[in-house]
Each structure stands twice: as C-alpha cells, then as structure tokens.
Design a protein around this motif. Structure first.
Motif, PDB file in Angstrom:
ATOM      1  N   UNK A  92      42.218  38.730  51.166  1.00 25.32           N
ATOM      2  CA  UNK A  92      41.977  38.518  49.743  1.00 25.32           C
ATOM      3  C   UNK A  92      42.855  39.434  48.915  1.00 25.32           C
ATOM      4  N   UNK A  93      42.615  39.411  47.614  1.00 20.08           N
ATOM      5  CA  UNK A  93      43.371  40.253  46.688  1.00 20.08           C
ATOM      6  C   UNK A  93      42.421  41.008  45.783  1.00 20.08           C
ATOM      7  N   UNK A  94      42.624  42.311  45.696  1.00 14.68           N
ATOM      8  CA  UNK A  94      41.887  43.158  44.764  1.00 14.68           C
ATOM      9  C   UNK A  94      42.443  42.893  43.368  1.00 14.68           C
ATOM     10  N   UNK A  95      41.557  42.654  42.399  1.00 14.92           N
ATOM     11  CA  UNK A  95      41.974  42.344  41.037  1.00 14.92           C
ATOM     12  C   UNK A  95      41.342  43.309  40.047  1.00 14.92           C
TER      13      UNK A  95
ATOM     14  N   UNK B 101      37.836  47.341  39.981  1.00 14.56           N
ATOM     15  CA  UNK B 101      38.003  45.899  40.057  1.00 14.56           C
ATOM     16  C   UNK B 101      37.109  45.331  41.142  1.00 14.56           C
ATOM     17  N   UNK B 102      37.497  44.173  41.636  1.00 12.68           N
ATOM     18  CA  UNK B 102      36.746  43.500  42.696  1.00 12.68           C
ATOM     19  C   UNK B 102      37.723  42.648  43.491  1.00 12.68           C
TER      20      UNK B 102
ATOM     21  N   UNK C 230      44.069  40.268  36.942  1.00 17.80           N
ATOM     22  CA  UNK C 230      45.416  40.385  37.492  1.00 17.80           C
ATOM     23  C   UNK C 230      45.322  40.916  38.910  1.00 17.80           C
ATOM     24  N   UNK C 231      46.044  40.284  39.832  1.00 16.99           N
ATOM     25  CA  UNK C 231      46.065  40.720  41.220  1.00 16.99           C
ATOM     26  C   UNK C 231      46.793  42.047  41.361  1.00 16.99           C
TER      27      UNK C 231
ATOM     28  N   UNK D 163      49.754  38.240  40.062  1.00 11.29           N
ATOM     29  CA  UNK D 163      49.318  36.956  39.523  1.00 11.29           C
ATOM     30  C   UNK D 163      48.182  37.168  38.545  1.00 11.29           C
ATOM     31  N   UNK D 164      47.949  36.178  37.723  1.00  6.69           N
ATOM     32  CA  UNK D 164      46.858  36.241  36.751  1.00  6.69           C
ATOM     33  C   UNK D 164      46.027  34.969  36.841  1.00  6.69           C
TER      34      UNK D 164
END
Length: 191
Positions: free
Chosen positions: A64-67, A43-44, A85-86, A19-20
């Motif tokens: 959560x998701x690292x992006x 990323x974070x 971006x995920x 995802x973005x």
C-alpha cells in the motif's frame, strides 16, 4: 526492519507516491481515522481490495501507500471530502481489526521508485498523460505540479489510472524502479 502501526483505508483503486486522490468519508470508523490523523498530524495507509483474493489479509493486498491529508472540504451531500497525497510505499506485516471495524496494520516502508529522466522514446507516454489531464479537469486540478520530465512520476500516474487487475498492479508495485511499468505501458500504448 522497523515496523510502524498505521490505520488502513481499503479501496478498489490505488495511489502511489506523489499521486493525489480525492476521498469521500462516510463511515464513522473512517471519520475517526481522519480526526486522529489530523490531530496527530500523521497520515494513514491506502490499500487495494481484491475481491478475487483470499490471502493472508483477506481481500486486502499486501502493498500500500502511506498518505497525508492535504485538503478538507464539505461535499454537496454534507459528507466530508478530503484530498490525500501519496508519500511512501509499505508492505503489511500484520493486520488487526478494532472494535468499530477500523483496520490497523504493522507495516514496514519500502524505498520509493527513484526519479528517472524521461528519454526521447518515452516522451509520448507523458504526452498521452497530458492529454488525459486536458480531458479530465478533475484529475488535472489534483496535480498542480506535474513532473512530465520524470518517467517514474509519469509511470506511477499511469499505474493509478489504468484498469489493470489488482494482482498486476501489486506485481509492479513490488519492483524497485519504474522500468517494468514503463515496459508494460509501451506494450499497452505503442507509438
């Protein structure tokens, strides 16, 4: 299980792998996070805030998701804008708060949902998502590559868009594949 330390960016919305999301960066702690991420080429983590929750991490949800940052730009008001971006999902093991208020967490990564070819009975979910992209140019331009033949990708984009509660989204994010999300999408949007 190996643990990795990452900075956290809590939001009322969520992003999933592939995802973005555009972000507006205002606070000094998040400007520092972005600078450090860009310098280290890392990323974070983006995590959902649930104002109705008081769990082990306060109002921060555990999945959560690292992006990774894919674009920087200056907004009309002079603030920093970024698109992320995920990459992969994670579960928080523990959280620390740095002196400037930036939260960092030790996390362990969990496997992303596997790609699944869309079935004829699911095509309408992709068609309805395509309609959203036509109606909302800002969302459409975030995703130059759309995987409409992959029900996992389609269901993750719906999960990002639908106004489900944080608790409902977290339950779906725990799943090993997209099947539970697809079942809910079919209930919410019958053919």
């Amino acid at each position: 299980m190996q643990s990795t330390q990452i900075a956290l960016f809590p939001l009322p919305s969520h992003i999933l792998p592939n995802g973005r999301l555009p972000l507006r960066i205002i606070e000094a702690r998040y400007i520092r996070m972005i600078k450090e991420s860009a310098k280290a080429m890392t990323g974070f983590g983006i995590v959902m805030i649930d104002p109705n929750q008081d769990g082990p991490f306060g109002q921060i949800s555990p999945i959560g998701t690292f992006v990774k940052i894919i674009d920087f730009y200056t907004l009309d008001d002079g603030f920093l804008g970024i698109n992320v971006e995920g990459i992969k999902r994670f579960i928080i093991d523990d959280i620390k708060t740095e002196p400037d208020g930036l939260k960092t967490a030790n996390v362990h990564y969990i496997t992303n949902w596997p790609d699944q070819e869309i079935t004829p009975k699911e095509y309408y979910l992709a068609d309805k998502l395509a309609e959203i992209y036509v109606q909302h140019a800002d969302i459409n331009q975030l995703h130059s590559l759309k995987e409409m033949e992959n029900i996992s990708w389609v269901s993750q984009r719906w999960l990002e868009l639908l106004p489900l509660s944080v608790t409902e989204k977290q339950l779906l994010l725990q799943q090993a594949d997209c099947n539970s999300t697809v079942a809910i999408l079919k209930e919410l949007m019958p053919t």
